[in-house]
Write a protein that holds these residues in place. Structure first.
Motif, mmCIF file in Angstrom:
data_model
loop_
_atom_site.group_PDB
_atom_site.id
_atom_site.type_symbol
_atom_site.label_atom_id
_atom_site.label_comp_id
_atom_site.label_asym_id
_atom_site.label_seq_id
_atom_site.Cartn_x
_atom_site.Cartn_y
_atom_site.Cartn_z
ATOM 1 N N LYS A 81 0.652 -1.469 -0.074
ATOM 2 C CA LYS A 81 0.072 -0.130 0.061
ATOM 3 C C LYS A 81 0.825 1.235 0.039
ATOM 4 C CE LYS A 81 -3.724 2.204 2.350
ATOM 5 N NZ LYS A 81 -4.822 2.373 3.470
ATOM 6 N N PRO A 82 1.717 1.464 0.849
ATOM 7 C CA PRO A 82 2.447 2.590 0.731
ATOM 8 C C PRO A 82 3.446 2.856 -0.457
ATOM 9 C CG PRO A 82 3.072 1.682 2.937
ATOM 10 C CD PRO A 82 2.115 0.501 2.103
ATOM 11 N N THR A 83 3.884 1.502 -1.188
ATOM 12 C CA THR A 83 4.308 1.763 -2.352
ATOM 13 C C THR A 83 3.488 2.294 -3.437
ATOM 14 O OG1 THR A 83 5.763 -0.162 -1.905
ATOM 15 C CG2 THR A 83 5.721 0.263 -4.215
ATOM 16 N N LEU A 84 2.075 1.779 -3.438
ATOM 17 C CA LEU A 84 1.205 2.392 -4.485
ATOM 18 C C LEU A 84 1.119 3.907 -4.388
ATOM 19 C CD1 LEU A 84 -1.608 -0.220 -4.230
ATOM 20 C CD2 LEU A 84 -0.152 0.012 -6.279
ATOM 21 N N LEU A 85 1.028 4.256 -2.999
ATOM 22 C CA LEU A 85 0.705 5.665 -2.663
ATOM 23 C C LEU A 85 2.067 6.547 -2.898
ATOM 24 C CD1 LEU A 85 -1.097 5.323 0.760
ATOM 25 C CD2 LEU A 85 -2.105 6.008 -1.407
ATOM 26 N N ILE A 86 3.159 6.033 -3.037
ATOM 27 C CA ILE A 86 4.148 6.629 -3.600
ATOM 28 C C ILE A 86 4.222 6.853 -4.767
ATOM 29 C CG2 ILE A 86 6.683 6.461 -3.709
ATOM 30 C CD1 ILE A 86 7.143 5.281 -0.703
ATOM 31 N N GLY A 87 4.020 5.828 -5.384
ATOM 32 C CA GLY A 87 3.791 5.829 -7.224
ATOM 33 C C GLY A 87 2.854 6.858 -7.300
ATOM 34 N N LEU A 88 1.550 6.957 -6.796
ATOM 35 C CA LEU A 88 0.465 7.679 -7.274
ATOM 36 C C LEU A 88 0.894 9.290 -6.898
ATOM 37 C CD1 LEU A 88 -2.557 5.890 -5.777
ATOM 38 C CD2 LEU A 88 -1.866 6.142 -8.177
ATOM 39 N N PHE A 120 6.507 2.393 -9.859
ATOM 40 C CA PHE A 120 6.068 2.036 -8.178
ATOM 41 C C PHE A 120 4.507 1.656 -8.440
ATOM 42 C CE2 PHE A 120 10.070 4.270 -7.308
ATOM 43 C CZ PHE A 120 10.584 3.332 -6.189
ATOM 44 N N PHE A 121 3.889 2.363 -9.117
ATOM 45 C CA PHE A 121 2.355 1.954 -8.997
ATOM 46 C C PHE A 121 1.957 0.659 -9.501
ATOM 47 C CE2 PHE A 121 -1.978 2.037 -10.815
ATOM 48 C CZ PHE A 121 -2.654 2.028 -9.686
ATOM 49 N N ILE A 122 2.189 0.552 -11.013
ATOM 50 C CA ILE A 122 1.881 -0.507 -11.813
ATOM 51 C C ILE A 122 2.484 -1.820 -11.346
ATOM 52 C CG2 ILE A 122 1.165 1.058 -13.771
ATOM 53 C CD1 ILE A 122 3.477 0.011 -15.267
ATOM 54 N N SER A 123 3.891 -1.799 -10.928
ATOM 55 C CA SER A 123 4.482 -3.074 -10.586
ATOM 56 C C SER A 123 3.776 -3.662 -9.462
ATOM 57 C CB SER A 123 5.934 -2.829 -10.279
ATOM 58 O OG SER A 123 6.164 -1.996 -9.341
ATOM 59 N N THR A 124 3.257 -2.689 -8.524
ATOM 60 C CA THR A 124 2.606 -3.378 -7.327
ATOM 61 C C THR A 124 1.293 -3.732 -7.543
ATOM 62 O OG1 THR A 124 4.283 -1.807 -6.220
ATOM 63 C CG2 THR A 124 2.343 -2.800 -4.825
ATOM 64 N N ALA A 125 0.530 -2.899 -8.531
ATOM 65 C CA ALA A 125 -0.943 -2.816 -8.566
ATOM 66 C C ALA A 125 -1.520 -4.235 -9.001
ATOM 67 C CB ALA A 125 -1.416 -1.917 -9.404
ATOM 68 N N LEU A 126 -0.906 -4.802 -9.838
ATOM 69 C CA LEU A 126 -0.978 -6.252 -10.374
ATOM 70 C C LEU A 126 -1.194 -7.276 -9.097
ATOM 71 C CD1 LEU A 126 -2.185 -8.134 -12.467
ATOM 72 C CD2 LEU A 126 0.598 -8.316 -13.135
ATOM 73 N N VAL A 185 -7.570 4.959 -3.095
ATOM 74 C CA VAL A 185 -6.484 3.972 -2.325
ATOM 75 C C VAL A 185 -6.073 4.107 -1.074
ATOM 76 C CG1 VAL A 185 -4.311 2.786 -2.586
ATOM 77 C CG2 VAL A 185 -5.570 3.374 -4.659
ATOM 78 N N PHE A 186 -5.923 5.282 -0.439
ATOM 79 C CA PHE A 186 -5.629 5.595 0.973
ATOM 80 C C PHE A 186 -6.804 5.203 1.771
ATOM 81 C CE2 PHE A 186 -5.347 8.352 4.671
ATOM 82 C CZ PHE A 186 -4.223 8.071 4.948
ATOM 83 N N VAL A 187 -8.203 5.546 1.371
ATOM 84 C CA VAL A 187 -9.251 5.245 2.337
ATOM 85 C C VAL A 187 -9.667 3.720 2.154
ATOM 86 C CG1 VAL A 187 -11.654 5.842 2.737
ATOM 87 C CG2 VAL A 187 -10.088 7.618 2.182
ATOM 88 N N LEU A 188 -9.881 3.315 1.065
ATOM 89 C CA LEU A 188 -10.712 2.195 0.750
ATOM 90 C C LEU A 188 -9.616 0.953 0.628
ATOM 91 C CD1 LEU A 188 -12.788 3.238 -2.151
ATOM 92 C CD2 LEU A 188 -13.497 2.713 0.348
ATOM 93 N N LEU A 189 -8.333 0.966 0.404
ATOM 94 C CA LEU A 189 -7.478 -0.290 0.441
ATOM 95 C C LEU A 189 -6.946 -0.581 1.795
ATOM 96 C CD1 LEU A 189 -6.166 -2.491 -1.151
ATOM 97 C CD2 LEU A 189 -4.245 -0.857 -1.670
ATOM 98 N N ASN A 190 -7.539 -1.659 2.441
ATOM 99 C CA ASN A 190 -6.741 -2.158 3.903
ATOM 100 C C ASN A 190 -5.469 -2.646 3.555
ATOM 101 O OD1 ASN A 190 -9.418 -2.004 4.957
ATOM 102 N ND2 ASN A 190 -9.772 -3.991 4.196
ATOM 103 N N GLU A 191 -4.367 -2.464 4.570
ATOM 104 C CA GLU A 191 -3.318 -2.811 4.640
ATOM 105 C C GLU A 191 -2.987 -4.208 3.982
ATOM 106 O OE1 GLU A 191 -0.789 -1.059 5.017
ATOM 107 O OE2 GLU A 191 -1.589 0.820 5.761
ATOM 108 N N VAL A 192 -2.142 -4.165 2.870
ATOM 109 C CA VAL A 192 -1.750 -5.572 2.216
ATOM 110 C C VAL A 192 -0.501 -5.938 2.750
ATOM 111 C CG1 VAL A 192 -1.409 -6.743 -0.095
ATOM 112 C CG2 VAL A 192 -2.951 -4.787 0.177
#
Length: 391
Positions: A81-88, A120-126, A185-192
């Motif tokens: 999740k932090p990786t996704l947020l950094i990418g965004l 950072f986003f797309i590599s983690t998103a899948l 993503v920040f609100v709806l995605l629980n910690e993975v």
């Protein structure tokens, strides 16, 4: 139900976290096609050649590919999740700065920063969608590809509409939409949970020692050369305004989205992944050849682009699914290794296509794209034994 058969009920019955990441994927991939309708306008306003403006794609792809090598290392330490947020956040900042630029050189560098965030986003998103979505791996991949297809289709349309106001509009538009995706993503995605094993910086390179993954990665590199020749160079030979280009590539993206979700799984089920790839790559090569022959006909070019969208949708889904089965490594590592190689093709094609047109003629870039795609088919044939485990 086989691994390739996905019911629409299971596809759309997803948790909020999966939809949040899918929405962010839509916006992230809008960024690829968003600049397409404004390339001629940027060239005109900033007095640049097609090859110079095409560096907007090349810098984006180079940085995305290189950064893929470190995204797994980062994600395994700070969590997905932090990786996704950094990418965004990176996309938000650099898209905004791109809109504030006053020269092609500045935009090229900011597009590189955009590619950094995108990696950072797309590599983690899948990997995240696979872990949180319902319907298993195959269903998650179809959801991911559907999001990509939607982003690819809406991107050019929005780029044409905003680009008709100002070439800066699409950059600011992505920045705003990505801010919305960031909040979702920040609100709806629980910690993975982070992977139990921290990956090494060398893991993606080691993963390429697996014959199946290497074969698919090289195939994707050559395919992406053809893909981004079409995407980045065709706006310069269509001679249309921003709105018209936006509509052309909107229908291109719609076809891509439809075939990636509906047609690709059925073809995989009936013919198998590798046979489907060979057929679709051959069709793409023929389309690129037709674009070279008919480069002076707007009707031929538009029809070829829309037809290519249908072919690209199938190839994208089948390649992504195949990569997940090709190597006995973690999905995030396989995705990073594969993306590192394939984005190289996307980086070279836009710049080289413009140069080939300047050196020779507008037909040559499309012929080279066709040759690259045919080379991808040969790679699949040569690496047949290493792909025995791919269904």
């Amino acid at each position: 139900m086989s691994s390739h058969q996905i019911s629409f009920q299971s596809l759309f019955r997803q948790p909020k976290s999966a939809w949040a990441v899918a929405f962010a994927c839509v916006v992230a991939f809008m960024g690829i096609g968003l600049v397409d309708p404004i390339l001629p306008a940027i060239a005109e306003k900033l007095q640049a050649t097609p090859s110079q403006v095409s560096l907007l794609f090349s810098s984006y792809m180079v940085m995305t590919g290189i950064t893929m090598l470190v995204t797994g290392w980062v994600s395994s330490r700070i969590g997905p999740k932090p990786t996704l947020l950094i990418g965004l956040l990176g996309i938000i900042v650099f898209a905004f700065l791109g809109g504030m630029s006053n020269s092609v050189g500045e935009i090229v560098w900011y597009r590189a920063g955009w590619g950094l965030g995108n990696a950072f986003f797309i590599s983690t998103a899948l990997a995240v969608i696979v872990s949180v979505a319902s319907g298993g791996t195959a269903g998650a991949i179809v959801l991911y590809e559907a999001a990509i297809g939607l982003g690819m289709s809406v991107g050019p349309l929005l780029g044409g509409l905003l680009g008709g106001i100002s070439w800066r509009g699409p950059f600011f538009g992505v920045s705003v939409l990505m801010a919305i995706a960031f909040l979702a993503v920040f609100v709806l995605l629980n910690e993975v949970p982070a992977p139990t094993r921290r990956s090494s910086l060398l893991d993606p390179l080691r993963a390429l020692s697996h014959g199946g993954l290497f074969t698919l990665a090289v195939t994707a590199l050559l395919y992406n050369y053809g893909f981004f020749t079409l995407l980045a160079f065709s706006p310069f030979v269509l001679h249309m305004d921003e709105h018209s280009l936006g509509y052309v590539f909107f229908f291109w993206g719609v076809m891509l989205a439809i075939t990636s979700v509906i047609i690709a799984p059925r073809l995989q089920e009936k013919y198998g992944s590798i046979a489907t790839l060979r057929i679709m790559l051959l069709l793409l090569a023929l389309v690129l050849l037709a674009m070279g022959v008919g480069v002076d006909s707007r009707v031929i070019l538009v029809l070829a682009i829309v037809i290519a969208g249908a072919i690209l949708g199938v190839i994208n889904t089948v390649l992504t699914t195949s990569v997940m089965d090709a190597a006995p490594v973690e999905r995030a590592v396989a995705s990073s290794a594969y993306s590192f190689v394939r984005f190289s093709g996307g980086a070279v094609a836009p710049w080289l296509a413009g140069k080939l047109a300047e050196w020779y003629s507008p037909q040559v870039p499309f012929y080279m794209g066709a040759i690259a795609v045919i080379a991808g088919i040969l790679v699949l044939v040569i690496g047949k034994k290493s792909l025995a485990q791919v269904k």
